[in-house]
Design a protein around this motif. Sequence first.
Motif, PDB file in Angstrom:
ATOM      1  N   TYR A 164       0.808  -1.225   0.000  1.00  0.00           N
ATOM      2  CA  TYR A 164       0.000   0.000   0.000  1.00  0.00           C
ATOM      3  C   TYR A 164       0.838   1.271   0.000  1.00  0.00           C
ATOM      4  O   TYR A 164       0.384   2.312  -0.484  1.00  0.00           O
ATOM      5  N   ASP A 165       2.062   1.213   0.499  1.00  0.00           N
ATOM      6  CA  ASP A 165       2.966   2.361   0.333  1.00  0.00           C
ATOM      7  C   ASP A 165       3.267   2.585  -1.149  1.00  0.00           C
ATOM      8  O   ASP A 165       3.317   3.724  -1.630  1.00  0.00           O
ATOM      9  N   ALA A 166       3.451   1.482  -1.878  1.00  0.00           N
ATOM     10  CA  ALA A 166       3.707   1.589  -3.319  1.00  0.00           C
ATOM     11  C   ALA A 166       2.468   2.079  -4.063  1.00  0.00           C
ATOM     12  O   ALA A 166       2.569   2.920  -4.972  1.00  0.00           O
ATOM     13  N   LEU A 167       1.294   1.569  -3.686  1.00  0.00           N
ATOM     14  CA  LEU A 167       0.061   2.012  -4.334  1.00  0.00           C
ATOM     15  C   LEU A 167      -0.133   3.518  -4.156  1.00  0.00           C
ATOM     16  O   LEU A 167      -0.482   4.235  -5.102  1.00  0.00           O
ATOM     17  N   ARG A 168       0.114   4.002  -2.935  1.00  0.00           N
ATOM     18  CA  ARG A 168      -0.031   5.434  -2.671  1.00  0.00           C
ATOM     19  C   ARG A 168       0.898   6.258  -3.554  1.00  0.00           C
ATOM     20  O   ARG A 168       0.503   7.290  -4.117  1.00  0.00           O
ATOM     21  N   ALA A 169       2.139   5.808  -3.683  1.00  0.00           N
ATOM     22  CA  ALA A 169       3.113   6.552  -4.477  1.00  0.00           C
ATOM     23  C   ALA A 169       2.782   6.527  -5.967  1.00  0.00           C
ATOM     24  O   ALA A 169       2.864   7.556  -6.652  1.00  0.00           O
ATOM     25  N   GLU A 170       2.404   5.356  -6.462  1.00  0.00           N
ATOM     26  CA  GLU A 170       2.137   5.213  -7.894  1.00  0.00           C
ATOM     27  C   GLU A 170       0.900   5.984  -8.350  1.00  0.00           C
ATOM     28  O   GLU A 170       0.843   6.457  -9.492  1.00  0.00           O
ATOM     29  N   HIS A 171      -0.082   6.116  -7.478  1.00  0.00           N
ATOM     30  CA  HIS A 171      -1.365   6.676  -7.913  1.00  0.00           C
ATOM     31  C   HIS A 171      -1.753   7.968  -7.204  1.00  0.00           C
ATOM     32  O   HIS A 171      -2.920   8.361  -7.209  1.00  0.00           O
ATOM     33  N   ASP A 173      -1.056  10.970  -8.208  1.00  0.00           N
ATOM     34  CA  ASP A 173      -1.530  11.913  -9.230  1.00  0.00           C
ATOM     35  C   ASP A 173      -2.873  11.500  -9.840  1.00  0.00           C
ATOM     36  O   ASP A 173      -3.467  12.272 -10.589  1.00  0.00           O
ATOM     37  N   ASP A 174      -3.332  10.296  -9.525  1.00  0.00           N
ATOM     38  CA  ASP A 174      -4.635   9.831 -10.003  1.00  0.00           C
ATOM     39  C   ASP A 174      -5.746  10.112  -8.991  1.00  0.00           C
ATOM     40  O   ASP A 174      -6.890   9.681  -9.185  1.00  0.00           O
ATOM     41  N   GLY A 175      -5.401  10.800  -7.920  1.00  0.00           N
ATOM     42  CA  GLY A 175      -6.402  11.120  -6.912  1.00  0.00           C
ATOM     43  C   GLY A 175      -6.750   9.982  -5.976  1.00  0.00           C
ATOM     44  O   GLY A 175      -7.765  10.027  -5.292  1.00  0.00           O
ATOM     45  N   ILE A 176      -5.885   8.961  -5.939  1.00  0.00           N
ATOM     46  CA  ILE A 176      -6.130   7.797  -5.080  1.00  0.00           C
ATOM     47  C   ILE A 176      -5.480   8.019  -3.719  1.00  0.00           C
ATOM     48  O   ILE A 176      -4.297   8.343  -3.635  1.00  0.00           O
ATOM     49  N   LYS A 177      -6.250   7.818  -2.657  1.00  0.00           N
ATOM     50  CA  LYS A 177      -5.744   7.976  -1.292  1.00  0.00           C
ATOM     51  C   LYS A 177      -5.544   6.600  -0.648  1.00  0.00           C
ATOM     52  O   LYS A 177      -6.261   5.653  -0.961  1.00  0.00           O
ATOM     53  N   VAL A 178      -4.569   6.528   0.244  1.00  0.00           N
ATOM     54  CA  VAL A 178      -4.307   5.302   1.004  1.00  0.00           C
ATOM     55  C   VAL A 178      -4.129   5.667   2.471  1.00  0.00           C
ATOM     56  O   VAL A 178      -3.335   6.545   2.802  1.00  0.00           O
ATOM     57  N   THR A 179      -4.872   4.999   3.323  1.00  0.00           N
ATOM     58  CA  THR A 179      -4.720   5.155   4.770  1.00  0.00           C
ATOM     59  C   THR A 179      -4.389   3.800   5.376  1.00  0.00           C
ATOM     60  O   THR A 179      -5.162   2.849   5.230  1.00  0.00           O
ATOM     61  N   ILE A 180      -3.233   3.705   6.020  1.00  0.00           N
ATOM     62  CA  ILE A 180      -2.822   2.474   6.697  1.00  0.00           C
ATOM     63  C   ILE A 180      -3.094   2.645   8.191  1.00  0.00           C
ATOM     64  O   ILE A 180      -2.596   3.581   8.810  1.00  0.00           O
ATOM     65  N   VAL A 181      -3.897   1.735   8.741  1.00  0.00           N
ATOM     66  CA  VAL A 181      -4.309   1.809  10.142  1.00  0.00           C
ATOM     67  C   VAL A 181      -3.581   0.722  10.932  1.00  0.00           C
ATOM     68  O   VAL A 181      -3.639  -0.459  10.572  1.00  0.00           O
ATOM     69  N   LEU A 182      -2.924   1.108  12.023  1.00  0.00           N
ATOM     70  CA  LEU A 182      -2.158   0.163  12.838  1.00  0.00           C
ATOM     71  C   LEU A 182      -2.737   0.088  14.250  1.00  0.00           C
ATOM     72  O   LEU A 182      -2.337   0.834  15.145  1.00  0.00           O
ATOM     73  N   PRO A 183      -3.707  -0.792  14.477  1.00  0.00           N
ATOM     74  CA  PRO A 183      -4.213  -0.961  15.841  1.00  0.00           C
ATOM     75  C   PRO A 183      -3.214  -1.739  16.693  1.00  0.00           C
ATOM     76  O   PRO A 183      -2.507  -2.628  16.212  1.00  0.00           O
ATOM     77  N   GLY A 184      -3.195  -1.403  17.993  1.00  0.00           N
ATOM     78  CA  GLY A 184      -2.460  -2.205  18.960  1.00  0.00           C
ATOM     79  C   GLY A 184      -3.421  -3.191  19.592  1.00  0.00           C
ATOM     80  O   GLY A 184      -4.179  -3.874  18.894  1.00  0.00           O
TER      81      GLY A 184
END
Length: 264
Positions: A164-171, A173-184
């Motif tokens: 998902y870090d790669a997806l965020r970087a690649e897209h 400029d396409d208006g795609i957002k990525v949120t990674i949630v890390l619960p404990g």
Amino acid sequence: MSKIKGSVVWLTGASSGIGEELAYQLAEKGAKLIISARRREELDRVKANCNSDTVEVLPIDLEDSFSLKQKTKEVGTIFGDVDILINNGGISQRDTILNTSLDVDRRLMEVNYFGSITLSKSLLPDMVKRKKGHHVIVTSTVGIINTPFRSGYGASKHALHGFYDALRAEHHDDGIKVTIVLPGYIKTNISYNALVGDGSQQNKMDPGQEKGMSPQKCARLIIKAIESGKQEVYIGGLKEKMGIYLKRFWPKAAAKAIRKLRVT
């Protein structure tokens, strides 16, 4: 920022725990919500408790990659194009590396990693075409700082971060957002349902899980992160959060601390 009200949201792992609470709060905020998990009867129960006319059930099995591709076609016929995908479904593990079969390792990767990215990859082309879309992935603090007895589980969560870090970087400029949630530690049945080395369930609650944050509060914080467009959010107690920063800035000290952890 991603607006919840009126958005088409597809939520996996919605039959219990964090996912169930997310379903209630997303419905309350006015999302056009599709809830997914394996057990239809539990999804029907959650839907009834949502008290909303814009909640629909779509059972899925994250281990069945072929059917997942079909489900992504089906989901678009419910409310229209998906605006926000929340990949929350998954399973955990509680056993040593020596005692854990490769079949269990493969199952953890199939459900937690391949199941999630299959949904994202299937929805992505349309999102890129529309220049709109938000991928939310619920990983874990062990996606950054793993502990004993969670080797396969932690590996699957590390893999999600890489994808998902790669997806965020690649897209971007396409208006795609990525949120990674890390619960404990969140007080859910995740440790009760966790797999041991032979693939059976642990069938007991971890002490840390028992004392963890409520799923209601966790869900509120996840939705807040989605609405504010956060790229990454840590949710849990001070110890879990401090462990992440210790790993990042003082890895040798983190390794020593992990060896001394009393984990089950």
